[in-house]
Design an enzyme around this catalytic site. Structure first.
Site, PDB file in Angstrom:
ATOM      1  N   CYS A 111      31.465  36.364  38.466  1.00 32.13           N
ATOM      2  CA  CYS A 111      32.948  36.114  38.553  1.00 32.13           C
ATOM      3  C   CYS A 111      33.287  34.820  39.598  1.00 32.13           C
ATOM      4  O   CYS A 111      34.166  34.529  39.532  1.00 32.13           O
ATOM      5  CB  CYS A 111      33.694  37.324  39.051  1.00 32.13           C
ATOM      6  SG  CYS A 111      33.123  38.588  37.637  1.00 32.13           S
ATOM      7  N   HIS A 247      40.335  35.587  41.556  1.00 28.03           N
ATOM      8  CA  HIS A 247      39.774  36.071  40.497  1.00 28.03           C
ATOM      9  C   HIS A 247      40.780  37.455  39.990  1.00 28.03           C
ATOM     10  O   HIS A 247      40.974  38.240  41.004  1.00 28.03           O
ATOM     11  CB  HIS A 247      38.435  36.570  40.983  1.00 28.03           C
ATOM     12  CG  HIS A 247      37.794  37.565  39.779  1.00 28.03           C
ATOM     13  ND1 HIS A 247      37.755  37.153  38.630  1.00 28.03           N
ATOM     14  CD2 HIS A 247      36.860  38.670  40.068  1.00 28.03           C
ATOM     15  CE1 HIS A 247      36.893  37.976  37.915  1.00 28.03           C
ATOM     16  NE2 HIS A 247      36.555  39.019  38.839  1.00 28.03           N
ATOM     17  N   ASN A 277      39.469  41.463  33.028  1.00 29.90           N
ATOM     18  CA  ASN A 277      38.451  40.607  33.798  1.00 29.90           C
ATOM     19  C   ASN A 277      37.583  39.629  33.176  1.00 29.90           C
ATOM     20  O   ASN A 277      37.185  40.300  32.387  1.00 29.90           O
ATOM     21  CB  ASN A 277      37.912  41.603  34.762  1.00 29.90           C
ATOM     22  CG  ASN A 277      36.774  40.927  35.767  1.00 29.90           C
ATOM     23  OD1 ASN A 277      36.540  39.877  35.514  1.00 29.90           O
ATOM     24  ND2 ASN A 277      36.228  41.748  36.662  1.00 29.90           N
TER      25      ASN A 277
END
Length: 320
Positions: A111, A247, A277
């Protein structure tokens, strides 16, 4: 000399899977997911893969930047879910764009990947090696998700985001990257077993594993820490930052970061309610939305920050 983002692009598969859809295959419900994550739906790839999404986001970024793909010197694709071990997905992007001059390769930092890739091309540009770069974050985590595990399957979606970066006198001001391999096992995915003809084992693809509580504790500590680091390095007051583009893992993480940084939640744009996500795509996907909605103006101070498996984290202070 530094690098400036001159164009952005993004792509998400057409298939939308809502929380109610997931409730049909695993024991969960919309209220449970929303209250714990802020996620309401996510885009899931059916026929597309990571490379296809990366190509589409890249095309849109190049068009938005108004450049010829042949101007690109380097293409970095940040992904932890490539379609193939090789060739690199970045090479597939190069071929699809006709960016014949560009060197292309993949980078893996989960990520945090887009931030790592952005900081990497900035180093090339500062060194005078390259002038124009394409940075992509793309992940198809639905292919690595155990859809019977309600603790993880409700979190992730598929998407790609991209940015064209070019040498300039202003743009990326300061950056920080970090890793903690000791804590790596709390968020992992076994790519292949150690199988070959000698031990008689067959190589297998594994599913993601995540210790949610440990990842949460890591994120709420590291995000404010690395944000403060880039601001201190630039000798900039936090009040001068227009947006914190973090993020998009969990609403609670973003909310906790805002509290620790003592900044209003309005300065922390979010889209995880619609995408979930999306791993390496998360930051550039949100950045592209802000750009195309006209919410970014020349001279705006923006902090980008990512965190994820590795464990890894990164941040960058940029002037738009």
């Amino acid at each position: 000399m530094t690098s400036r983002i001159i164009g952005t692009g993004s792509y998400a598969p057409a298939q939308v899977v809502t929380n109610d859809d997931l409730a049909k295959i695993v024991e969960t419900n919309d209220e449970w997911i929303r209250s714990r994550t802020g996620i309401g739906e996510r885009h899931i790839a059916v026929d597309e893969g990571t490379s296809h999404m990366a190509v589409e986001a890249a095309k849109r970024a190049v068009e938005n930047a108004g450049i010829d793909p042949k101007e690109l010197d380097i293409i970095l694709l940040a992904t932890s879910s490539p379609d193939n071990c090789f060739p690199a997905g970045a090479c597939e992007v190069q071929a699809a764009l006709g960016a014949e001059r560009a060197v292309a390769y993949d980078l893996s930092a989960a990520c945090s990947g887009f931030l790592f890739a952005l900081n990497t091309v900035n180093a090339f540009i500062q060194a005078g090696i390259y002038r124009t770069a394409l940075v992509i974050g793309a992940d198809c985590l639905s292919k690595l998700t155990d859809w019977s595990d309600r603790g993880t399957c409700v979190l992730f979606g598929d998407a790609a985001g991209a940015a064209v970066v070019q040498a300039a006198d202003s743009g990326l001001k300061t950056m920080v990257m970090g890793s903690d391999g000791v804590k790596g096992p709390v968020l992992s995915c076994v790519a292949r077993s150690e199988g070959n003809f000698l031990n008689g084992k067959t190589p297998q693809l594994g599913y993601m594993y995540m210790n949610g509580q440990e990842v949460f504790k890591f994120a709420v500590k590291k995000v404010p820490e690395c944000v403060n680091q880039v601001l201190e390095a630039a000798d900039m007051d936090i009040e001068d930052v227009k947006y914190f583009v973090l993020h998009q893992a969990n609403y609670r993480i973003v909310e906790a970061a805002a509290r620790r940084l003592k900044q209003p939640i309005e300065k922390f744009p979010m889209n995880m309610d619609r995408y979930g996500n999306t791993s390496g795509a998360s930051v550039p996907l949100l950045l592209d939305e802000l750009n195309r909605e006209g919410r970014l103006e020349r001279g705006d101070q923006i902090v980008l920050a990512g965190f994820g498996a590795g464990l890894t984290w990164g941040a960058a202070l940029i002037e738009w």
